[in-house]
Write a protein that holds these residues in place. Sequence first.
Motif, short mmCIF file in Angstrom:
data_model
loop_
_atom_site.label_atom_id
_atom_site.label_comp_id
_atom_site.label_asym_id
_atom_site.label_seq_id
_atom_site.Cartn_x
_atom_site.Cartn_y
_atom_site.Cartn_z
N PHE A 107 0.80 -1.70 -0.17
CA PHE A 107 0.23 -0.09 0.06
C PHE A 107 0.56 1.43 0.20
O PHE A 107 1.68 1.70 0.84
N LEU A 149 0.22 6.47 9.82
CA LEU A 149 -0.08 6.29 8.13
C LEU A 149 0.60 4.76 7.62
O LEU A 149 1.08 4.35 7.89
N GLY A 150 0.30 4.32 6.64
CA GLY A 150 -0.13 3.15 6.17
C GLY A 150 -0.24 2.14 7.54
O GLY A 150 -1.22 2.13 6.93
N PRO A 191 0.29 4.61 0.55
CA PRO A 191 -0.04 5.67 1.44
C PRO A 191 -0.22 7.37 0.73
O PRO A 191 -0.92 7.91 1.63
N GLY A 227 -4.18 11.52 4.44
CA GLY A 227 -4.20 11.84 5.62
C GLY A 227 -4.68 13.17 6.62
O GLY A 227 -6.10 12.68 7.07
N GLN A 243 -3.75 -3.77 1.11
CA GLN A 243 -4.81 -3.52 2.07
C GLN A 243 -5.57 -4.53 2.49
O GLN A 243 -5.05 -5.42 1.61
N THR A 244 -6.06 -4.39 3.71
CA THR A 244 -6.71 -5.54 4.59
C THR A 244 -8.29 -5.06 4.12
O THR A 244 -8.37 -3.93 4.18
N ASP A 257 -9.02 -1.08 4.38
CA ASP A 257 -8.59 -0.60 5.97
C ASP A 257 -6.83 0.69 5.98
O ASP A 257 -7.58 1.30 7.25
N GLN A 258 -6.07 0.49 5.40
CA GLN A 258 -4.94 0.95 5.53
C GLN A 258 -5.22 2.98 5.59
O GLN A 258 -4.96 3.50 5.86
N LEU A 259 -6.74 2.13 4.06
CA LEU A 259 -6.65 3.98 3.47
C LEU A 259 -7.98 4.55 4.89
O LEU A 259 -7.27 5.88 5.51
N TRP A 260 -8.33 3.87 5.41
CA TRP A 260 -8.70 4.48 6.31
C TRP A 260 -8.49 5.39 7.23
O TRP A 260 -8.29 6.27 8.74
#
Lengths: 370, 370
Positions: free
Chosen positions: A55, B166-167, A57, B303, A73-74, B155-158
Amino acid sequence: MKLLYQKIRISFILGISLFLCSCLGSKSISTDAIVLKKQGGFAVGGTVKESPGTFDPIEHGAFNPSNQSTEGQTLHGDHATVYYQIPVNANEFPLVFWHGYGQSMRTWQTTPDGREGFQSIFLRKDFPVYLLDQPRRGLSGRSTEPTRISPATDDQLWFGIFRLGLGNNFYPGVQFSKDPEALDQFYRQMTPDTGPLEIDVNIDAVSALFDKIGPSVLVTHSHSGGQGWLTALKNDNIKAIVSYEPGSNFVFPEGEVPEPMPYLGGELSARGVPMDEFNRQTEIPIIIYYGDYIPEEPVQNPGKEQWRVALAMARKWRDTVNKYGGDVTLVPLPEAGLKGNTHFPMSDLNNKKVAELMYSWLKEKGLTKK
Amino acid sequence: MKLLYQKIRISFILGISLFLCSCLGSKSISTDAIVLKKQGGFAVGGTVKESPGTFDPIEHGAFNPSNQSTEGQTLHGDHATVYYQIPVNANEFPLVFWHGYGQSMRTWQTTPDGREGFQSIFLRKDFPVYLLDQPRRGLSGRSTEPTRISPATDDQLWFGIFRLGLGNNFYPGVQFSKDPEALDQFYRQMTPDTGPLEIDVNIDAVSALFDKIGPSVLVTHSHSGGQGWLTALKNDNIKAIVSYEPGSNFVFPEGEVPEPMPYLGGELSARGVPMDEFNRQTEIPIIIYYGDYIPEEPVQNPGKEQWRVALAMARKWRDTVNKYGGDVTLVPLPEAGLKGNTHFPMSDLNNKKVAELMYSWLKEKGLTKK
């Protein structure tokens, strides 16, 4: 003079009482309050999906649908969500409430006409109460699999299947408020699946709940009835089951599975499992309740027909489990003197009486101890 | 002998105290209990869709996907679902808690690491508490419009947008438990829309809630922040607003709408309304809180960027509302001495301190009275 002296003495004792109450770090409250030691929510069970890659970010960290990437990502999904309340001075065994098809924990929270649901009724009887939304329903909306939600005008279909009446007409004597607002609330309890309905996913999550909280009583309704038997096969922490109107997935020993039962609009089959699995159902006390308006013979009313065969299958199942040493009780509510119940006895107008029946049984089975 | 006599006397008074407590219809409870007069759930707002024709409950009354008909049937949907708790000896003004994007009432029930959420914290401060799931989310899943739910590994986006880090790396000093179970729980709070996300549908339902319960305080988070301003424009029962990290839909007078603010990955616009509508926002006290890790200047971190412009827009909005006689306070939590807060201050490790700040403000504005 003596009377005055006594009055002063009583006032003195009353004053001391209140003073002691506050000094001892306690407060005096009305006995009709619900007194909670603790409440909260959590997710339980579920899976984690992971996409290969890494990922980034910076490149993909903004909520910008035209520049998303799932790489690295998960996704956490397929869990059950639980809302719990622990009363002070609680009983040893909690009650776990599992909703039916198209429903959510709302089933147990209130009645459509705004009275207390089983959640509050059993908190007042000192039970820790766990309400759950099964995976891919309600608060457990996060699924790992996609779905299409296509809402249809189908309220009257459910009005019939949930045995409030036929078409738009209530059955005579039905235990449901005739205030139109109550029916409006009832329809709004429905909530769709947010992913494919998979029984094994549901059983895994609910079983994980029993692993987490320990020995407890499972209370099921309708579609969770069958899922409840299957969960009990794999989890010894289910110490008893109370099932309102179970509709499917009755579990028989292989070789003793009854013939499918046809009814107007469908057919009800049962499941077969090896005897050692089946036997688990003989080890715990189980009670099943059905409401009113369930015929013994075929009728030209699909809403009633579905429950005619469910009740017939439940009787066969009770007899089979009991034949192998089980402790299954089956109570058609009219035979216990409760008339007019729909498919939702826990929220019908007489739900306090329905709760009293359940409480008496729990007490009889030693499940109300502190 | 005298001592023995005194002991007996004290025992006697203690006994009388307990006896009186029970005789007077009250019980003595620990002061750290949550004492509820009442609790329950209901749906509010929403619409009814109706299909033309006549429903035939015999022909189409079975749950048989191959023989369904919508003719003559209704669909109740697009309501909000509310779970309420009323403590004994309650304050006059209830708190209404509205979740953010992708969230539900779970936001307020517990923290990801299992401590008490704002629901219980403010019940202990004697507020009636109403938690809601906006239409087409969580327990309000019944939508009148269809949708496709396509869960993605995001998930990692959120994790980034919600400013945990971050990440996969937490920000230093972040107020979030490093127990992996807490992050697992946090991700599982997400729940998808079960229909198109329509702000007007949400506002109508929440406004109907304020019509039903009367003068109350609205507490918003993130995406409900902007929806909250818009709801207040049309409902005088919103007596104050507490907003955690509002992200969009700030409402300015026409002609005074700031230029859109670009940021890494997007652009933030504001809304313009006629002055007489805008003025409604000047009539109630409003407080806005933002957490930590929000830069003042552009950075290479999407983010953080989204919240940089949200904070900048919130400042412009505060100044504009106050210029016209409003009472808006904006508090970046680090300036109030609270460091390390994410986008979810209500469930961060220091959430009790966050709650104390909110409580002090409510008290200052006269909103804690009985």
